[in-house]
Design an enzyme around this catalytic site. Structure first.
Site, PDB file in Angstrom:
ATOM      1  N   LYS A 193       0.856  -1.193   0.000  1.00  0.00           N
ATOM      2  CA  LYS A 193       0.000   0.000   0.000  1.00  0.00           C
ATOM      3  C   LYS A 193       0.892   1.243   0.000  1.00  0.00           C
ATOM      4  O   LYS A 193       1.452   1.627   1.008  1.00  0.00           O
ATOM      5  CB  LYS A 193      -0.928   0.042   1.218  1.00  0.00           C
ATOM      6  CG  LYS A 193      -2.012   1.093   1.030  1.00  0.00           C
ATOM      7  CD  LYS A 193      -2.559   1.673   2.291  1.00  0.00           C
ATOM      8  CE  LYS A 193      -1.805   2.800   2.878  1.00  0.00           C
ATOM      9  NZ  LYS A 193      -1.701   4.051   2.096  1.00  0.00           N
ATOM     10  N   GLU A 227      10.243   1.372  10.638  1.00  0.00           N
ATOM     11  CA  GLU A 227      11.246   2.418  10.512  1.00  0.00           C
ATOM     12  C   GLU A 227      10.486   3.735  10.598  1.00  0.00           C
ATOM     13  O   GLU A 227       9.711   4.082   9.692  1.00  0.00           O
ATOM     14  CB  GLU A 227      11.937   2.243   9.175  1.00  0.00           C
ATOM     15  CG  GLU A 227      13.293   2.844   9.160  1.00  0.00           C
ATOM     16  CD  GLU A 227      13.460   3.579   7.895  1.00  0.00           C
ATOM     17  OE1 GLU A 227      13.490   4.814   7.971  1.00  0.00           O
ATOM     18  OE2 GLU A 227      13.518   2.919   6.848  1.00  0.00           O
ATOM     19  N   GLU A 275       9.624  16.043  15.716  1.00  0.00           N
ATOM     20  CA  GLU A 275      10.069  15.988  14.320  1.00  0.00           C
ATOM     21  C   GLU A 275       9.255  16.976  13.481  1.00  0.00           C
ATOM     22  O   GLU A 275       8.031  17.039  13.608  1.00  0.00           O
ATOM     23  CB  GLU A 275       9.865  14.570  13.774  1.00  0.00           C
ATOM     24  CG  GLU A 275      10.371  14.408  12.364  1.00  0.00           C
ATOM     25  CD  GLU A 275      10.199  12.986  11.824  1.00  0.00           C
ATOM     26  OE1 GLU A 275      11.110  12.474  11.182  1.00  0.00           O
ATOM     27  OE2 GLU A 275       9.118  12.392  12.056  1.00  0.00           O
TER      28      GLU A 275
HETATM   29  O1  6OD Z   1      17.898   4.390   2.164  1.00  0.00           O
HETATM   30  C1  6OD Z   1      17.152   3.544   2.661  1.00  0.00           C
HETATM   31  O2  6OD Z   1      17.290   2.341   2.461  1.00  0.00           O
HETATM   32  C2  6OD Z   1      16.056   3.966   3.542  1.00  0.00           C
HETATM   33  N1  6OD Z   1      15.370   2.967   4.123  1.00  0.00           N
HETATM   34  C3  6OD Z   1      15.757   5.267   3.720  1.00  0.00           C
HETATM   35  C4  6OD Z   1      14.709   5.720   4.533  1.00  0.00           C
HETATM   36  C5  6OD Z   1      14.378   7.005   4.598  1.00  0.00           C
HETATM   37  C6  6OD Z   1      13.236   7.484   5.328  1.00  0.00           C
HETATM   38  O3  6OD Z   1      12.707   8.559   5.116  1.00  0.00           O
END
Ligand code: 6OD
Length: 487
Positions: free
Chosen positions: A181, A255, A391
């Protein structure tokens, strides 16, 4: 009915609109123009996609040898490369980011993700132990990795293609199937990716895309056929996903947000530190979870560093994605611009000094309708202020002086977040010491966002749980089975 193009779902190998007919406008943030519509999916589309993905786990995809699956992923990479220009244009239209950035970073990372995981998956083996049971009897214990099943992938609007492929590639490399999604604000490259999957002959149901907003996300994270969820986005949404998906005890990989510090010591290569900090604050208009929002500079070079940073921030040129002179795109939407401008206002109300920016630039032509904000540097706030704790996700940082290494560390760690940090120093011992003491999943020394796809990626505290990258992503997509045989 409008005449605008419609981004449709890709479910079980077919492009389809929503059953309800629901759709939403897609805005190009650099101009504010609605250029397309996106089908808004919900529970029925997620259900159809999850069932297709589950059925595909025992179809032709499952009968392929791992080598055949990895070869197919390499063909997906080839397919993206063959259409690299279309991907870059679509990504820049949806996000507003400079075309030069899409071409240099977002689009090349997509095939690199597929190739990297197809290659790394070959190295996943198992363990074995021989056990002596006495009187000559023995047993053999070994492990094997089986796909976890249907993996739900939810990705945000800041790096739509990069993050989608970063999560889809390892899941598929281990033999799983996917329901993805994307953000309803940036549906274009996920749809193009689905076209590539169809073109290169990935069996129906293996890769599904359901467009939509919160209703689709909620249906995905609670669907009984979805075994694992990988999500990149805000901490608040991560917390909601964790709560909603808890009854199913799904595997989760998160993440999330950051309030990342940059520490500039007075022994650093000054010009490299300025360059790196300009990149770490303003790349993608500050809309990368890895961007630095808190910049701490050793007192002896503070004034000179801030002067250089402010001069560079002022010189950043906003504009349309396709203009080669553009260095700074817009924010993703009017709603996000309100949030970022609200953060600028809050900083002022908290007593900040605005060293540059702090408002909306005056642009002419089509960019006048875009959701631009000025690159902004502020100073004068305590670490406890809301501005320093929350943030913002825009082109802004707060600068503050520090005296000692101990003070720098204490202030860097004074946050609920812990995604990454940038440290600038020429002292090797200090580099190791500081890196080891920073409470963050990733520390860059004398660089920022230097990616190695085999390395672990993720945050501590409210910045996430689990690690992605390399073997971490591949293992997330597997269940390890232990088999014990009495010989
Ligand atoms: O570069 C990457 O693999 C990654 N997961 C970047 C994440 C950025 C978040 O905004």
């Amino acid at each position: 009915m409008s005449d605008l193009p419609l981004f449709r779902h890709y479910i079980d190998g077919s492009f389809t609109p929503s059953r309800s007919g629901q759709r939403a406008p897609v805005v190009a943030p650099a101009t504010g123009q609605v250029y397309a519509e996106v089908a808004l999916g919900g529970a029925p589309e997620i259900d159809a996609a999850a069932r297709a993905a589950k059925a595909a786990l025992s179809g032709p995809w499952a009968s392929m040898s791992p080598e055949q699956r990895w070869a197919l992923l390499d063909r997906v990479a080839d397919g993206i490369e063959a259409r690299a220009q279309a991907f870059a244009q679509a990504e820049s239209r949806d996000t507003g980011k400079p075309l030069s950035l899409s071409r240099a970073v977002d689009v090349p990372r997509a095939p690199a993700n597929f190739r990297n995981y197809a290659r790394l998956a070959r190295g996943i083996g198992g363990d074995a132990w021989e056990q002596h049971l006495g009187e000559g009897a023995r047993a053999l214990h070994y492990t094997r990795h089986r796909p976890v099943g249907v993996v739900g992938v939810i990705v945000p609007w800041n790096l739509p293609l990069l993050l989608l492929t970063w999560k889809v590639a390892p899941a598929l490399a281990m033999g799983n199937t996917v329901v993805a999604k994307p953000s309803e604000e940036t549906p274009a490259t996920a749809t193009l990716l689905a076209e590539v999957f169809a073109e290169v002959g990935v069996p129906p149901g293996v890769f599904n895309v359901v467009h939509g907003a919160a209703a689709a996300g909620e249906a995905l994270v609670t669907h009984p056929d979805v075994a694992a969820i990988t999500f990149t986005g805000s901490t608040a949404t991560g917390q909601r996903i964790q709560a909603a998906s808890a009854p199913g005890l799904r595997k989760l990989s998160f993440e999330l947000g950051g309030k990342n510090p940059a520490l500039i010591f007075d022994d650093a290569d000054f010009d490299a530190a300025v360059d790196g900090t300009v990149r770490s604050v303003f790349t993608n208009c500050g809309q990368v979870c890895l961007c630095s929002e808190r910049v701490y500079v050793q007192a002896s070079i503070y004034e000179r560093f801030v002067e250089a940073l402010v001069a560079r921030a002022r010189a950043l040129r906003p504009g349309l994605p396709e203009d080669p002179a553009t260095q700074l795109g817009p924010l993703i939407s009017e709603a996000h611009r309100r949030k970022v401008l609200g953060a600028y206002e809050r900083a002022r109300a908290e007593g900040a000094r605005v060293l540059c920016g702090g408002g909306v630039p005056t642009l002419s032509g089509p960019a006048a309708g875009g959701t631009f904000v000025e690159p902004t540097v502020i100073a004068g706030l305590s670490d406890a202020s809301d501005t320093q704790q929350q943030e913002i996700f825009g082109p802004v940082c707060h600068v503050a002086p520090f005296s000692t290494e101990a003070e720098a560390l204490q202030r860097a760690n004074d946050t609920r977040y812990g995604l990454c940090a940038a440290v600038w120093t020429r002292d090797l011992s200090r580099a190791h010491r500081v890196a080891a003491s920073i409470e963050a999943g990733i520390v860059w020394v004398n660089t920022w966002n230097l990616r190695e796809l085999r390395a672990p990626f993720g945050g501590v505290k409210l910045s996430g749980s689990g690690r992605e990258g390399g073997l971490w992503s591949l293992k997330f997509g597997t269940e390890t089975q232990a088999i014990s045989i009495r010989l």
